[in-house]
Write an enzyme that holds these catalytic residues in place. Structure first.
Site, PDB file in Angstrom:
ATOM      1  N   GLY A 118     -13.038   0.402  -5.660  1.00  0.00           N
ATOM      2  CA  GLY A 118     -13.749   0.146  -4.543  1.00  0.00           C
ATOM      3  C   GLY A 118     -14.134  -0.828  -4.673  1.00  0.00           C
TER       4      GLY A 118
ATOM      5  N   GLY B 218      -6.510  -5.707   1.177  1.00  0.00           N
ATOM      6  CA  GLY B 218      -5.675  -5.053  -0.100  1.00  0.00           C
ATOM      7  C   GLY B 218      -5.684  -3.210   0.158  1.00  0.00           C
ATOM      8  N   HIS B 219      -6.535  -2.974   0.123  1.00  0.00           N
ATOM      9  CA  HIS B 219      -7.049  -1.330  -0.802  1.00  0.00           C
ATOM     10  C   HIS B 219      -6.590  -0.645   1.479  1.00  0.00           C
ATOM     11  CE1 HIS B 219      -9.768  -2.675  -3.381  1.00  0.00           C
ATOM     12  NE2 HIS B 219      -9.400  -2.163  -4.144  1.00  0.00           N
TER      13      HIS B 219
ATOM     14  N   GLN C   7     -11.454   0.634 -19.080  1.00  0.00           N
ATOM     15  CA  GLN C   7     -10.266   0.098 -18.896  1.00  0.00           C
ATOM     16  C   GLN C   7     -11.477  -1.995 -18.989  1.00  0.00           C
ATOM     17  OE1 GLN C   7      -9.230   1.428 -14.846  1.00  0.00           O
ATOM     18  NE2 GLN C   7      -9.271  -0.441 -14.259  1.00  0.00           N
TER      19      GLN C   7
ATOM     20  N   GLY D  87      -0.812  -1.325  -5.891  1.00  0.00           N
ATOM     21  CA  GLY D  87      -0.176  -2.928  -5.470  1.00  0.00           C
ATOM     22  C   GLY D  87       0.105  -3.993  -6.194  1.00  0.00           C
ATOM     23  N   GLU D  88       0.987  -4.510  -5.534  1.00  0.00           N
ATOM     24  CA  GLU D  88       1.728  -5.158  -6.450  1.00  0.00           C
ATOM     25  C   GLU D  88       1.091  -6.633  -6.882  1.00  0.00           C
ATOM     26  OE1 GLU D  88       4.977  -6.921  -3.699  1.00  0.00           O
ATOM     27  OE2 GLU D  88       5.593  -8.167  -5.466  1.00  0.00           O
TER      28      GLU D  88
ATOM     29  N   SER E  20     -11.662  -7.138  -5.114  1.00  0.00           N
ATOM     30  CA  SER E  20     -12.979  -7.542  -5.036  1.00  0.00           C
ATOM     31  C   SER E  20     -13.458  -8.384  -5.867  1.00  0.00           C
ATOM     32  CB  SER E  20     -13.626  -5.949  -5.434  1.00  0.00           C
ATOM     33  OG  SER E  20     -12.722  -4.630  -4.866  1.00  0.00           O
ATOM     34  N   ARG E  21     -13.291  -8.732  -6.263  1.00  0.00           N
ATOM     35  CA  ARG E  21     -14.062 -10.236  -7.067  1.00  0.00           C
ATOM     36  C   ARG E  21     -14.617 -10.844  -7.012  1.00  0.00           C
ATOM     37  NH1 ARG E  21     -11.338  -7.670 -12.053  1.00  0.00           N
ATOM     38  NH2 ARG E  21     -12.660  -7.030 -13.432  1.00  0.00           N
TER      39      ARG E  21
HETATM   40  P1  AMP Z   1      -9.123  -2.229  -7.073  1.00  0.00           P
HETATM   41  O1  AMP Z   1     -10.127  -1.307  -6.703  1.00  0.00           O
HETATM   42  O2  AMP Z   1      -9.119  -3.380  -8.039  1.00  0.00           O
HETATM   43  O3  AMP Z   1      -8.643  -1.217  -9.447  1.00  0.00           O
HETATM   44  O4  AMP Z   1      -7.530  -1.808  -6.822  1.00  0.00           O
HETATM   45  C1  AMP Z   1      -7.089  -0.671  -6.368  1.00  0.00           C
HETATM   46  C2  AMP Z   1      -5.599  -0.677  -6.170  1.00  0.00           C
HETATM   47  O5  AMP Z   1      -5.253  -1.623  -4.544  1.00  0.00           O
HETATM   48  C3  AMP Z   1      -4.462  -1.688  -6.366  1.00  0.00           C
HETATM   49  O6  AMP Z   1      -3.592  -0.231  -6.656  1.00  0.00           O
HETATM   50  C4  AMP Z   1      -4.889  -3.316  -6.149  1.00  0.00           C
HETATM   51  O7  AMP Z   1      -3.144  -3.218  -7.426  1.00  0.00           O
HETATM   52  C5  AMP Z   1      -4.415  -2.581  -5.310  1.00  0.00           C
HETATM   53  N1  AMP Z   1      -5.087  -4.026  -4.847  1.00  0.00           N
HETATM   54  C6  AMP Z   1      -5.692  -4.548  -4.833  1.00  0.00           C
HETATM   55  N2  AMP Z   1      -6.262  -5.958  -4.456  1.00  0.00           N
HETATM   56  C7  AMP Z   1      -4.830  -6.190  -3.758  1.00  0.00           C
HETATM   57  C8  AMP Z   1      -4.845  -7.129  -2.903  1.00  0.00           C
HETATM   58  N3  AMP Z   1      -4.958  -7.588  -2.356  1.00  0.00           N
HETATM   59  N4  AMP Z   1      -2.861  -6.259  -2.150  1.00  0.00           N
HETATM   60  C9  AMP Z   1      -2.818  -4.973  -2.078  1.00  0.00           C
HETATM   61  N5  AMP Z   1      -2.857  -4.289  -2.776  1.00  0.00           N
HETATM   62  C10 AMP Z   1      -4.526  -5.176  -3.818  1.00  0.00           C
END
Ligand code: AMP
Length: 282
Positions: A31, A36-37, A61, A149-150, A188-189
């Site tokens: 969330g 990016g998401h 985690q 995401g990479e 998100s951070r």
């Molecule tokens: P998170 O909510 O941080 O667990 O991220 C969920 C998904 O979004 C994970 O697969 C991340 O790698 C991807 N993600 C997070 N930040 C980015 C970004 N800046 N660009 C592309 N994908 C992202």
């Protein structure tokens, strides 16, 4: 748009989708969504008949309770952002009890050393926690495609290993890192940073780009040392790690053999906020 909280309701909908031959795409997130998401979600929408976004901040985690407690939450905004892409996308928002059938139990995996360096070294059991939740989501959603995401490159390799271990049939789709104009990887951070900290954090991607340009011509140890020094000139910044690793095995490299592929990985604490990024070097 469906917002589903219970697993049994997900199962009903997934069974219907499978019966009618629809392909399912799953985007797991914690969330506080950003662009990016949203690119992951858009890619899923373009490829799959049915798209699910899961939103769950997975406690097991996090190795640091403060990091978990202060993790940003914005469910209303998240739902509106997803709606702005399509009202047909489904959102799964479980609570801890629901997803784990009670208290979370960490599963321990053999990731073939992919988890001993980088994030794995500094966040004990982080990847066992990630794999535990992703394994649950995979068996619940039975997706054809799952999107990552990479930016979290080590996580991608861990999930590939998880899929091998558990013999799951699913395509992993990897989406490129989306960045601010100044190069800072969206996260998100970043919501926890002040505007000036966000601006100053451009140094993280600048450093990775500098490494990409120069890693061939300079001694790795000295180039790393000078980059860390220049980042830490800013007293709010502390480099947790800066490493060059084999793109496949994630083994840390002191020397380069140009026949192989390498990536640089960095983690910087900016005023107690952990920011990570990585770049393909060759
Ligand atoms: P998170 O909510 O941080 O667990 O991220 C969920 C998904 O979004 C994970 O697969 C991340 O790698 C991807 N993600 C997070 N930040 C980015 C970004 N800046 N660009 C592309 N994908 C992202």
């Amino acid at each position: 748009m469906l917002i589903v909280h219970r697993k049994k309701n997900v199962t009903k909908l997934i069974d219907q989708s499978i019966l009618s031959g629809k392909s399912i795409g799953l985007v797991p997130t914690m969330g506080s969504l950003h662009k990016g998401h949203l690119t992951l979600i858009k890619q899923a929408k373009d490829k799959n008949d049915v798209v699910w976004v899961s939103i769950f901040i997975n406690p097991i985690q996090f190795n640091n309770i403060n990091d978990f407690k202060k993790y940003p939450k914005n469910l209303k905004k998240d739902v509106n952002l997803i709606k702005s892409i399509s009202k047909k996308i489904n959102v799964f928002v479980p609570n801890e009890k629901e997803i784990y059938d009670g208290t979370p139990k960490l599963k321990i995996y053999d990731f073939k050393n992919l988890d001993i360096e980088l994030e794995g070294k500094y966040r004990e059991n982080h990847f066992n926690g990630v794999a535990t939740i992703v394994s649950k989501l995979l068996s619940l959603f039975k997706p054809n495609d799952i999107y990552f995401g990479e930016k979290d490159y080590q996580q991608v390799l861990i999930i590939k290993q998880l899929i091998k271990i558990e013999k799951i049939t699913v395509n992993i789709i990897i989406c490129s890192t989306v960045r601010e104009k100044n190069g800072l990887a969206l996260s998100s951070r970043n919501n926890l940073l002040s505007i000036s900290e966000r601006n100053e954090s451009s140094i993280i991607f600048e450093s990775l780009s500098f490494l990409k340009k120069n890693f061939n011509s300079l001694k790795l140890e000295s180039i790393k040392k000078s980059i860390i020094q220049s980042i830490e000139k800013n007293k709010k910044f502390k480099v947790e790690y800066l490493e060059i690793a084999d793109s496949k095995t994630l083994q840390i490299q002191q020397e380069i053999n140009l026949k192989k592929s390498y990536r640089a990985f960095i983690c910087v604490n900016v005023n107690e906020v952990r920011l990570i990024d990585n770049i393909l070097l060759n």
